[in-house]
Design a protein around this motif. Sequence first.
Motif, PDB file in Angstrom:
ATOM      1  N   LEU A 164       0.867  -1.077  -0.062  1.00 39.36           N
ATOM      2  CA  LEU A 164      -0.011   0.078  -0.003  1.00 39.36           C
ATOM      3  C   LEU A 164       0.816   1.150   0.203  1.00 39.36           C
ATOM      4  CD1 LEU A 164      -2.572   1.543   0.174  1.00 39.36           C
ATOM      5  CD2 LEU A 164      -2.650   1.252   2.771  1.00 39.36           C
ATOM      6  N   ILE A 165       1.825   1.258   0.845  1.00 34.59           N
ATOM      7  CA  ILE A 165       2.617   2.490   0.809  1.00 34.59           C
ATOM      8  C   ILE A 165       3.452   2.711  -0.509  1.00 34.59           C
ATOM      9  CG2 ILE A 165       4.844   3.277   1.801  1.00 34.59           C
ATOM     10  CD1 ILE A 165       4.407   1.670   4.414  1.00 34.59           C
ATOM     11  N   ASP A 166       3.935   1.541  -1.174  1.00 34.68           N
ATOM     12  CA  ASP A 166       4.473   1.734  -2.488  1.00 34.68           C
ATOM     13  C   ASP A 166       3.403   2.344  -3.469  1.00 34.68           C
ATOM     14  OD1 ASP A 166       6.832   0.932  -1.569  1.00 34.68           O
ATOM     15  OD2 ASP A 166       6.568  -1.171  -2.320  1.00 34.68           O
ATOM     16  N   ALA A 167       2.310   1.679  -3.428  1.00 35.49           N
ATOM     17  CA  ALA A 167       1.301   2.157  -4.347  1.00 35.49           C
ATOM     18  C   ALA A 167       0.605   3.855  -4.042  1.00 35.49           C
ATOM     19  CB  ALA A 167      -0.152   1.338  -4.120  1.00 35.49           C
ATOM     20  N   LEU A 168       0.987   4.165  -2.688  1.00 36.68           N
ATOM     21  CA  LEU A 168       0.572   5.570  -2.406  1.00 36.68           C
ATOM     22  C   LEU A 168       1.772   6.460  -3.125  1.00 36.68           C
ATOM     23  CD1 LEU A 168      -0.822   5.242   0.919  1.00 36.68           C
ATOM     24  CD2 LEU A 168      -2.032   5.616  -1.147  1.00 36.68           C
ATOM     25  N   VAL A 169       2.915   6.001  -2.920  1.00 37.41           N
ATOM     26  CA  VAL A 169       4.057   6.712  -3.314  1.00 37.41           C
ATOM     27  C   VAL A 169       4.009   6.881  -4.833  1.00 37.41           C
ATOM     28  CG1 VAL A 169       6.478   6.417  -3.863  1.00 37.41           C
ATOM     29  CG2 VAL A 169       5.939   5.856  -1.653  1.00 37.41           C
ATOM     30  N   GLY A 170       3.385   5.933  -5.479  1.00 41.21           N
ATOM     31  CA  GLY A 170       3.333   5.847  -6.956  1.00 41.21           C
ATOM     32  C   GLY A 170       2.148   7.097  -7.298  1.00 41.21           C
ATOM     33  N   MET A 171       1.651   7.362  -6.453  1.00 46.93           N
ATOM     34  CA  MET A 171       0.261   8.495  -6.700  1.00 46.93           C
ATOM     35  C   MET A 171       0.936   9.989  -6.366  1.00 46.93           C
ATOM     36  SD  MET A 171      -2.921   6.390  -5.240  1.00 46.93           S
ATOM     37  CE  MET A 171      -3.973   7.845  -5.587  1.00 46.93           C
ATOM     38  N   THR A 172       2.102  10.265  -6.025  1.00 45.93           N
ATOM     39  CA  THR A 172       2.682  11.552  -5.503  1.00 45.93           C
ATOM     40  C   THR A 172       3.194  12.275  -6.731  1.00 45.93           C
ATOM     41  OG1 THR A 172       4.922  10.493  -5.335  1.00 45.93           O
ATOM     42  CG2 THR A 172       3.555  10.416  -3.308  1.00 45.93           C
ATOM     43  N   GLY A 173       3.553  13.538  -6.379  1.00 47.24           N
ATOM     44  CA  GLY A 173       3.988  14.632  -7.347  1.00 47.24           C
ATOM     45  C   GLY A 173       2.828  15.337  -8.188  1.00 47.24           C
ATOM     46  N   ARG A 174       3.319  15.915  -8.931  1.00 52.06           N
ATOM     47  CA  ARG A 174       2.208  16.802  -9.580  1.00 52.06           C
ATOM     48  C   ARG A 174       1.374  16.172 -10.656  1.00 52.06           C
ATOM     49  NH1 ARG A 174       3.098  22.079  -8.197  1.00 52.06           N
ATOM     50  NH2 ARG A 174       4.654  22.654  -7.124  1.00 52.06           N
ATOM     51  N   ARG A 175       0.338  16.718 -10.860  1.00 50.45           N
ATOM     52  CA  ARG A 175      -0.569  16.102 -11.903  1.00 50.45           C
ATOM     53  C   ARG A 175       0.029  15.785 -13.267  1.00 50.45           C
ATOM     54  NH1 ARG A 175      -5.168  20.340 -13.020  1.00 50.45           N
ATOM     55  NH2 ARG A 175      -5.933  19.804 -11.211  1.00 50.45           N
ATOM     56  N   VAL A 176      -0.277  14.463 -13.412  1.00 48.35           N
ATOM     57  CA  VAL A 176       0.371  13.977 -14.685  1.00 48.35           C
ATOM     58  C   VAL A 176      -0.417  14.610 -15.953  1.00 48.35           C
ATOM     59  CG1 VAL A 176       0.332  12.038 -16.402  1.00 48.35           C
ATOM     60  CG2 VAL A 176       0.367  11.610 -13.976  1.00 48.35           C
ATOM     61  N   ARG A 177       0.421  15.292 -16.675  1.00 52.70           N
ATOM     62  CA  ARG A 177      -0.232  16.182 -17.843  1.00 52.70           C
ATOM     63  C   ARG A 177      -0.414  15.058 -19.091  1.00 52.70           C
ATOM     64  NH1 ARG A 177      -2.053  20.983 -16.211  1.00 52.70           N
ATOM     65  NH2 ARG A 177      -2.067  21.603 -18.428  1.00 52.70           N
ATOM     66  N   GLY A 178      -1.488  14.372 -18.791  1.00 51.91           N
ATOM     67  CA  GLY A 178      -1.959  13.475 -19.801  1.00 51.91           C
ATOM     68  C   GLY A 178      -2.749  14.112 -21.061  1.00 51.91           C
ATOM     69  N   TRP A 179      -3.194  13.580 -22.114  1.00 50.24           N
ATOM     70  CA  TRP A 179      -3.741  13.965 -23.183  1.00 50.24           C
ATOM     71  C   TRP A 179      -5.331  14.424 -22.937  1.00 50.24           C
ATOM     72  CZ3 TRP A 179      -8.758  12.021 -24.152  1.00 50.24           C
ATOM     73  CH2 TRP A 179      -8.916  11.070 -23.591  1.00 50.24           C
ATOM     74  N   TRP A 180      -5.621  14.015 -21.849  1.00 53.29           N
ATOM     75  CA  TRP A 180      -6.990  14.445 -21.610  1.00 53.29           C
ATOM     76  C   TRP A 180      -7.079  15.917 -21.041  1.00 53.29           C
ATOM     77  CZ3 TRP A 180      -4.544  10.451 -19.307  1.00 53.29           C
ATOM     78  CH2 TRP A 180      -3.899  10.599 -18.150  1.00 53.29           C
ATOM     79  N   GLU A 181      -5.839  16.552 -20.722  1.00 49.79           N
ATOM     80  CA  GLU A 181      -5.813  17.767 -20.165  1.00 49.79           C
ATOM     81  C   GLU A 181      -6.434  19.017 -20.937  1.00 49.79           C
ATOM     82  OE1 GLU A 181      -5.265  19.036 -17.343  1.00 49.79           O
ATOM     83  OE2 GLU A 181      -4.771  17.231 -16.274  1.00 49.79           O
ATOM     84  N   GLU A 182      -6.082  18.417 -22.395  1.00 52.01           N
ATOM     85  CA  GLU A 182      -6.497  19.448 -23.447  1.00 52.01           C
ATOM     86  C   GLU A 182      -8.152  19.687 -23.444  1.00 52.01           C
ATOM     87  OE1 GLU A 182      -6.570  17.242 -27.682  1.00 52.01           O
ATOM     88  OE2 GLU A 182      -5.092  16.350 -26.585  1.00 52.01           O
ATOM     89  N   TYR A 183      -8.727  18.658 -22.763  1.00 51.52           N
ATOM     90  CA  TYR A 183     -10.206  18.882 -22.667  1.00 51.52           C
ATOM     91  C   TYR A 183     -10.747  19.524 -21.346  1.00 51.52           C
ATOM     92  CZ  TYR A 183     -10.444  15.616 -26.676  1.00 51.52           C
ATOM     93  OH  TYR A 183     -10.166  14.997 -27.935  1.00 51.52           O
ATOM     94  N   ARG A 184      -9.799  20.097 -20.539  1.00 49.39           N
ATOM     95  CA  ARG A 184     -10.127  20.558 -19.209  1.00 49.39           C
ATOM     96  C   ARG A 184     -11.212  21.676 -19.260  1.00 49.39           C
ATOM     97  NH1 ARG A 184      -9.193  19.355 -14.681  1.00 49.39           N
ATOM     98  NH2 ARG A 184      -7.644  17.909 -15.480  1.00 49.39           N
ATOM     99  N   ASP A 185     -11.014  22.621 -20.224  1.00 47.86           N
ATOM    100  CA  ASP A 185     -12.114  23.736 -20.276  1.00 47.86           C
ATOM    101  C   ASP A 185     -13.154  23.332 -21.367  1.00 47.86           C
ATOM    102  OD1 ASP A 185     -10.569  25.104 -18.507  1.00 47.86           O
ATOM    103  OD2 ASP A 185      -9.339  25.729 -19.980  1.00 47.86           O
TER     104      ASP A 185
END
Length: 283
Positions: free
Chosen positions: A72-93
């Motif tokens: 669980l700790i490793d999985a939570l560590v994998g969720m850290t950091g800033r937002r992944v700028r995935g392709w879906w970000e182009e649809y944010r607005d």
Amino acid sequence: MSTSGAPTLRQQRLGFELRKLRENAGLTSTAAAARVGVNQAHMSRIEVGRYPVSADRVRAFARAYTCTDQSLIDALVGMTGRRVRGWWEEYRDILRPSALDLAELEYHCTAMRIASVIHVPGLLQTADHARALFLDVFPPLSPPEVEHRVSHRIKRQAVLYGDHSASLSTVVHEAALRMGVGGPAVARRQIRQLIEMSAREDISVRVIPFGAGAFPGSGQPIVYFSASVPQLDTVQLDTDHGSEFLDAYAYLAKYRMILDRLDSCALSPVESRDLMARIEKET
């Protein structure tokens, strides 16, 4: 520095899981903040996903909360950091936030289970099928809005390809295959795509025939996202007012049982392909 804009579902989930670890340890947020060396305001923003947290900080939280579940700790560590700028970000607005959260969930999950009664799952739809659906929503969408939704839906399907693609197991009711969305030509191409996709080793498409009788659930589409550890799984329900995301243990257990029951009502993969081929000829 706080995250820019509203936190994504993934960022909120990380904060929620850290809060749950704290509460399980019997610590107030004030006491926990003192243990890891952050102020109260900082702690509050972390636990609602509004402040990026580093991998080292997550490990510090785990030590402070005497969490010994290394997976669980490793999985939570994998969720850290800033937002992944995935392709879906182009649809944010352009699209509602839940559409972006759905794409992000699909991107990060390890496997998906989907059940649908009257619609073909979005990840298996053709562009023409998706367009016909969006042209019929209420209130009506403008032509650009329709095309934005179609392109977003088709781009989501990238998670089914590549070296790190997620496995997909779907149960579709025969009703979805006989809806005739978009007219005969579009419907035939859609069924042909389902047959072709179901031939892949990492994709299962099974059909519940009309003769199977009653089945559990309300008929709303269900998607179960498996994470690297079961504690981080998520259920998504597709409703008239948008996506609803559930992660409480009781909900996860409930929908696993529903999906298992639906599996037991469905034909085998081979029988399902035979039925789909017959429906294609009849369409």
